[in-house]
Design an enzyme around this catalytic site. Structure first.
Site, PDB file in Angstrom:
ATOM      1  N   CYS A 132       4.548 -27.877-114.863  1.00  0.00           N
ATOM      2  CA  CYS A 132       4.912 -27.542-116.249  1.00  0.00           C
ATOM      3  C   CYS A 132       5.859 -26.344-116.280  1.00  0.00           C
ATOM      4  CB  CYS A 132       3.652 -27.244-117.063  1.00  0.00           C
ATOM      5  SG  CYS A 132       3.985 -26.843-118.797  1.00  0.00           S
ATOM      6  N   CYS A 135       5.177 -23.930-119.192  1.00  0.00           N
ATOM      7  CA  CYS A 135       4.001 -23.077-118.987  1.00  0.00           C
ATOM      8  C   CYS A 135       4.272 -21.948-118.006  1.00  0.00           C
ATOM      9  CB  CYS A 135       2.831 -23.911-118.460  1.00  0.00           C
ATOM     10  SG  CYS A 135       2.469 -25.415-119.375  1.00  0.00           S
ATOM     11  N   ASP A 136       4.976 -22.249-116.916  1.00  0.00           N
ATOM     12  CA  ASP A 136       5.018 -21.327-115.786  1.00  0.00           C
ATOM     13  C   ASP A 136       6.396 -20.767-115.444  1.00  0.00           C
ATOM     14  OD1 ASP A 136       2.276 -21.754-115.422  1.00  0.00           O
ATOM     15  OD2 ASP A 136       2.630 -23.518-114.178  1.00  0.00           O
TER      16      ASP A 136
END
Length: 313
Positions: A132, A135-136
């Site tokens: 992701c 997300c990261d």
């Protein structure tokens, strides 16, 4: 006999449980082999509202579960082998528990990211391996990273990650990419992206501090190469966890549950879907939680309509 059963415990299922429990509907939540869903495999989450310092994924899921339990939601751990949705009440066949019966069913079983299946991959999830970018990506500011994949998802993630990384290498086992031409052109015009085409990933290389590179096979020369990187983003797609439904719920060509626009309703009245199992676009914790709220409110309204009909009869 339950008024509502929720299958799945990611942010969607847990939010649905909180809302239904607060409505005094005493939902039963069936946890699968990975309680809490994909967020339990992540480290720090910085984009979930209300946590200015961030929060660990497992901690967020545990907090949501405790909140649902506080209002009366019940949890069991089990594997739903099959369901019978032809007539109401619906029947669920749970391994080791037999048959459970419910007036409404909320499906929040999520979608599982596809992995490469190479050495070092699973061991370094959260230590440099991710599925992701949204997300990261922030954690790789100023670093070199690798994106593996050849479709639109990989191209989109590669482009997004250039906002943070100093260099993004796109690795694909073929010379030709599967992504749309417009996406390819967009990424090719980005001078932060380099190309690792005709290369097959062999191993995620890591040390004490996490990922240090990706070992690949050059399919043209037959030689092994090491692409140095602090992160490896696997973008080869997801598969929704819907096999237990036995084709009774309408899905798209990739298996994602189709819901009526603006609702969580499926093709079967009384069956609702929320989270990544029906979301092919956003796949974020906050959007999953929002759709869980929708499913709970839709289920509550449906239960009220059943009770009203019973009174009239």
């Amino acid at each position: 006999m339950y008024k509502s059963i929720i299958v799945g415990t990611g942010p969607a299922g847990l939010t649905a449980a909180i809302y239904l429990a607060r409505a005094n509907l005493n939902p039963l939540v069936i946890e699968g082999p990975q309680p809490g869903g994909q967020l339990t495999t992540t480290t720090e989450i910085e984009n979930f509202p209300g946590f200015p310092e961030g929060i660990m994924g497992p901690e967020l899921m545990d907090n949501m579960r405790q909140q649902a339990e506080r209002f009366g939601a019940k949890f069991i751990t089990g594997w739903v082998n099959s369901v019978e949705l032809g007539d109401r009440p619906f029947k669920l066949h749970v391994e080791g528990m037999g048959e459970l019966v419910t007036d409404t069913l909320i499906i929040s079983t999520g979608a599982t990211a596809k992995y490469l299946g190479i050495p070092g991959e699973q061991d370094n999830i959260g230590r440099g391996v991710s599925t992701c970018a949204t997300c990261d990506g922030f954690f790789f500011r100023g670093k070199e990273i690798v994106v593996v994949g050849g479709g639109d998802s990989a191209l989109e993630e590669a482009g997004f990650l250039t906002r943070f990384a100093s260099k993004v290498t796109l690795v694909h086992r073929r010379e030709e990419l599967r992504g749309s031409k417009i996406m390819q052109e967009r990424v090719r015009d980005n001078n932060k992206v380099t190309w690792g085409l005709n290369r097959t990933p062999l191993e995620v290389v890591a040390g004490d501090r996490g990922v240090s590179g990706l070992k690949v096979l050059n399919n043209v020369t037959g030689q092994e190469e090491l692409i140095e990187a602090s992160g490896v983003f696997v973008a080869i797609g997801h598969h929704p966890n819907t096999s237990f439904l036995g084709g009774q719920i309408t899905t798209d060509t990739n298996g994602y549950i189709v819901t009526n626009p603006g609702t969580s309703e499926t093709n079967i009245p009384g069956v609702f879907a929320c989270g990544d199992v029906q979301d092919t676009r956003y796949r974020q914790a906050i959007t999953a939680a929002g759709s869980g709220c929708m499913a709970a409110m839709d289920a509550e309204k449906y239960i009220e309509s059943l009770e009203h009909s019973a009174v009239i009869l």
